[in-house]
Enzyme design. Structure first.
Site, short mmCIF file in Angstrom:
data_model
loop_
_atom_site.label_atom_id
_atom_site.label_comp_id
_atom_site.label_asym_id
_atom_site.label_seq_id
_atom_site.Cartn_x
_atom_site.Cartn_y
_atom_site.Cartn_z
N HIS B 213 -31.07 -15.15 -20.28
CA HIS B 213 -32.18 -15.84 -21.29
C HIS B 213 -32.28 -17.27 -21.19
O HIS B 213 -32.84 -17.77 -21.72
CB HIS B 213 -32.04 -15.01 -22.45
CG HIS B 213 -32.24 -13.83 -22.75
ND1 HIS B 213 -33.14 -13.35 -24.09
CD2 HIS B 213 -32.67 -12.77 -21.79
CE1 HIS B 213 -33.31 -12.35 -23.71
NE2 HIS B 213 -33.23 -11.73 -22.57
N SER B 217 -36.22 -13.92 -16.49
CA SER B 217 -36.11 -13.34 -15.60
C SER B 217 -36.70 -13.83 -14.33
O SER B 217 -37.58 -14.34 -14.28
CB SER B 217 -36.91 -11.89 -15.87
OG SER B 217 -36.20 -11.14 -16.83
N LYS B 241 -43.18 -1.06 -21.17
CA LYS B 241 -43.11 -0.95 -19.68
C LYS B 241 -41.71 -0.16 -19.53
O LYS B 241 -41.44 0.74 -18.63
CB LYS B 241 -43.31 -1.97 -18.85
CG LYS B 241 -43.32 -1.84 -17.41
CD LYS B 241 -44.01 -3.04 -16.61
CE LYS B 241 -44.08 -2.43 -15.08
NZ LYS B 241 -44.89 -3.38 -14.27
N ASP B 242 -40.53 -0.74 -20.17
CA ASP B 242 -39.27 -0.08 -20.17
C ASP B 242 -39.34 1.13 -20.73
O ASP B 242 -38.48 2.14 -20.31
CB ASP B 242 -38.23 -1.13 -21.04
CG ASP B 242 -37.77 -2.55 -20.01
OD1 ASP B 242 -38.14 -2.38 -19.08
OD2 ASP B 242 -37.18 -3.59 -20.84
N GLU B 285 -15.44 10.56 -6.15
CA GLU B 285 -16.79 10.82 -6.75
C GLU B 285 -17.83 10.10 -5.67
O GLU B 285 -17.54 9.35 -5.10
CB GLU B 285 -17.11 10.34 -8.02
CG GLU B 285 -16.21 11.02 -9.16
CD GLU B 285 -16.59 12.45 -9.37
OE1 GLU B 285 -17.61 12.30 -10.51
OE2 GLU B 285 -16.39 13.09 -8.74
#
Lengths: 250, 438
Positions: B213, B217, B241-242, B285
């Protein structure tokens, strides 16, 4: 300890050369396959009969309690009577401090046929019959493998030498298994009149062990369908919301 | 002016003393976001959601789990059979680990493609690498807790890495295990650390977000925000959107939980740990497979350095090298959209990582193509490993020097003529997203 990584690499080599001939496990059409699959209660009950009359002599079922058998469609009275047919060692000693054996109760787990691993090995030519509760989860190809194993007792191919006390099996890794063919034609007499062929019994007991491995499978799938329906509907709403929100962005 | 921000008197009172409301407003409501972000910018939010899911389900599981070698496996079975919705919570937690890595790997490759690690976001990127390392440690220790065969033997192999360290290797390994072998002491400390590390991750995630922040972004064009038209507020645009990304993600997650809960696991972990019986194949894994392939690809000594030590160093370096990526990349252009050569090699790197993953699950001596006797998976793993390090140590610095970038747009709201092929009135974000999929 230091050579463990090398040992792992070695095991990979060994694992490769050990597989003499292909292992066969054809996919069977199990009732619980697919997203709508459920167990067949009659089949599970037949499988329980095979487990009790054939497998339970050597194999434990330690994570299954008698009370769990309500899932198979039995009444509480029926389960109570069934539990009584087993002798169970009481967890606590009596007032004199002696351990004692009593008839089974619904809250008991299926008793193990041997008190410990050593006793099991001593009675089974050095081999340790594994606990079957999770067998279907604990093997690659699960139920298909188990069915192939139970129906895989055949004459060994020409030239293959079978060690003392071992048996040829087309599905078992390495093809030599300590357990002798457990199922013979008519080994059990099914109470529902089904003909007890080897394939029938193998199918039934595999289905039963699929249930013991995952008793919540039906609940999981039916909840999954509802969750999926909700999520798809929810996604449509979210997409609509996003489009409306972004409509004014240029 | 500040007081007018909130109508509610109580909110005003609290905010004057503890500015949580103005903080949330500034950082999550009005926070300016580049308006051209595509759906690859969902994955940070998705990772946060999975982290919270893992912590919540993990706390519930810990209420029923018993960290003792003789009881652990049975306590998991009790969770699966007798605890109300225990099967659901455990399947969410077990598959959640896989989902976490899928999400985070996509998040990392997003960063590599769009150059999100470049100035001024180097520390943001490095904190992300720290989160990845913590996740790997947490996932490994969590996998040990059910005390199945793969738990035990996986722990055996991983802790054995430390014996490769010269002189202090053996005492260090004993100290880490708390015993000469993997045993109850090991299981107990793994449980303790598996409970602790997620909260450390939360702390580093907080730093990651704070660092994010500061400069905001990055975006698919990789250019700085120049004018107010370049940005839109986080809420409602990116909450919406998220949410769409989250909706899709939850469907995939739920599919695994409800219809293929053991698909990503290993059958051997449904067998209780037995120190006397080594499984035929010890496989980690899936999310560790590329690193496992790098570890196993080094089978030769270099001078006085043993192959085993070199393998461990290579595996560690495969993650650590990400820390210096901001300085290995010499290009001034962030986004691969405007870097014709780097864009190609980005995809080659992705394919290389997938190949390494395949190598990790195969026997080193198996042939890649039947008939070509010298080309086994061990050789392929070595080629893949060399390429992996070559990408970062050679291609990244060199490409930046020899490559001619395509012209950059002057700003996010005014793209260069070559970017949009039609539909002048379409939103920039949509046009960019279409371009990305083509």
């Amino acid at each position: 300890m230091c050579r463990l990584i090398l040992a792992v690499v070695f095991v990979f080599f060994a694992g490769n050369s050990m597989a003499a001939g292909p292992l066969k496990h054809e996919a069977q059409d199990w009732s619980w396959n697919g997203i709508f699959g459920t167990y067949d209660r009659a089949q599970l009950q037949r499988g329980l009969q095979v487990y009790k009359e054939v497998c339970s002599g050597c194999h434990a079922l330690k994570y299954v309690a008698f009370r769990n058998l309500v899932d198979l469609g039995y009444s509480k009275q029926g389960i109570r009577a069934f539990a009584k047919t087993f002798d169970v060692k009481n967890a606590e000693p009596n007032e004199e401090g002696e351990t004692f054996t009593r008839p089974g109760r619904v809250t008991d787990y299926f008793p193990s046929p041997f008190p410990n691993e050593q006793a099991a090995r001593a009675s089974n030519n050095g081999a340790y019959p594994p606990n079957l509760s999770l067998m279907v989860e604990a093997r690659p190809h699960g139920a298909d493998y188990l069915y192939a194993l139970l129906t895989g007792y055949k004459d060994p191919p020409k030239g293959m030498k079978i060690s003392e006390g071992m048996n040829y099996n087309s599905a078992y890794p390495g093809h030599q298994i300590a357990m002798s063919a457990p199922l013979d034609e008519g080994a059990v007499e099914y109470t529902d009149g089904t003909k007890a062929t080897v394939r029938q019994m193998a199918t039934d007991v595999t289905a039963f062990l699929a249930w013991t491995a995952e008793p919540n499978l039906e609940e999981r799938k039916s909840m999954g369908l509802k969750v999926m329906l909700f999520l798809f509907a929810f996604l449509v709403i979210l997409i609509a919301m996003k489009r409306r929100t972004w409509a004014d962005v240029h | 002016m500040e007081k007018k921000q909130f109508d509610n008197k109580l909110v005003q009172w609290v905010d004057h003393r503890l500015p949580v409301f103005s903080y949330m407003n500034a950082e999550y409501n009005e926070f300016p976001m580049p308006k051209n972000l595509n759906y690859f910018w969902n994955f940070g939010a998705l990772a946060t959601v999975v982290l919270v899911t893992m912590i919540v389900t993990g706390i519930l599981l810990a209420m029923q789990y018993t960290p003792h070698t003789t009881l652990a496996f049975g306590s998991i079975e009790r969770i699966m059979r007798d605890v109300n919705y225990g099967w659901l919570i455990r399947y969410i937690h077990a598959n959640g680990a896989s989902m976490f890595f899928i999400v985070v790997y996509i998040h990392i490759f997003r960063g590599l493609y769009y150059g999100s690690y470049k100035a001024p976001r180097e520390l943001l990127w490095m904190l992300g690498v720290v989160i990845l390392l913590l996740m790997m440690a947490t996932a490994f220790m969590g996998y040990v807790l059910p005390w199945g065969q793969m738990s035990y033997w996986g722990a055996q192999v991983i802790t054995d890495f430390f014996t490769a360290i010269p002189i202090i290797g053996n005492p260090l390994t004993e100290w880490l295990r708390g015993d000469f072998v993997i045993d109850n002491a090991t299981l107990n400390r793994f449980f303790s650390l598996h409970y602790l590390l997620p909260f450390v991750i939360v702390g580093v995630v907080a730093l990651h977000v704070i660092a994010l922040h500061v400069h905001g972004s990055n975006n698919p064009d990789g250019i700085d925000i120049k004018e107010p038209q370049d940005t839109i507020p986080f809420n409602p645009y990116f909450t919406a959107k998220d949410s769409v990304g989250l909706g899709v993600f939850l469907i995939i997650f739920a599919f695994f939980v409800f219809f293929a809960p053991n698909y990503l696991g290993h059958p051997d972990n449904y067998i209780e740990a037995n120190p006397l019986a080594t499984p035929a194949h010890i496989v980690p894994e899936w999310y560790f497979l590329p690193f496992y392939a790098i570890l196993r690809s080094i089978t030769f000594d270099i001078f006085f350095l043993e192959a085993k030590l070199l393998g461990v160093i290579a595996m560690g370096a495969a993650v650590m090298i990400l820390l210096i990526v901001p300085w290995l990349d010499t290009s001034k252009v962030r986004s691969a959209r405007y870097r014709p050569l780097y864009r190609i090699f980005f995809w080659v790197l992705l394919v290389d990582c997938i190949i390494l993953g395949i190598v990790g699950v195969k026997s080193p001596s198996d042939l890649v193509f039947p008939g070509i006797s010298w080309f086994d998976y061990k050789t392929l793993g070595l080629i893949g490993t060399i390429y992996y390090f070559g990408h970062f140590l050679f291609l990244m610095p060199v490409l930046g020097l020899i490559e001619t970038p395509r012209p950059l747009p002057t700003s996010i709201s005014k793209p260069v003529i070559s970017l949009s092929s039609g539909g002048g009135s379409a939103p920039i974000g949509a046009a960019a997203a279409k371009k990305e999929k083509a």
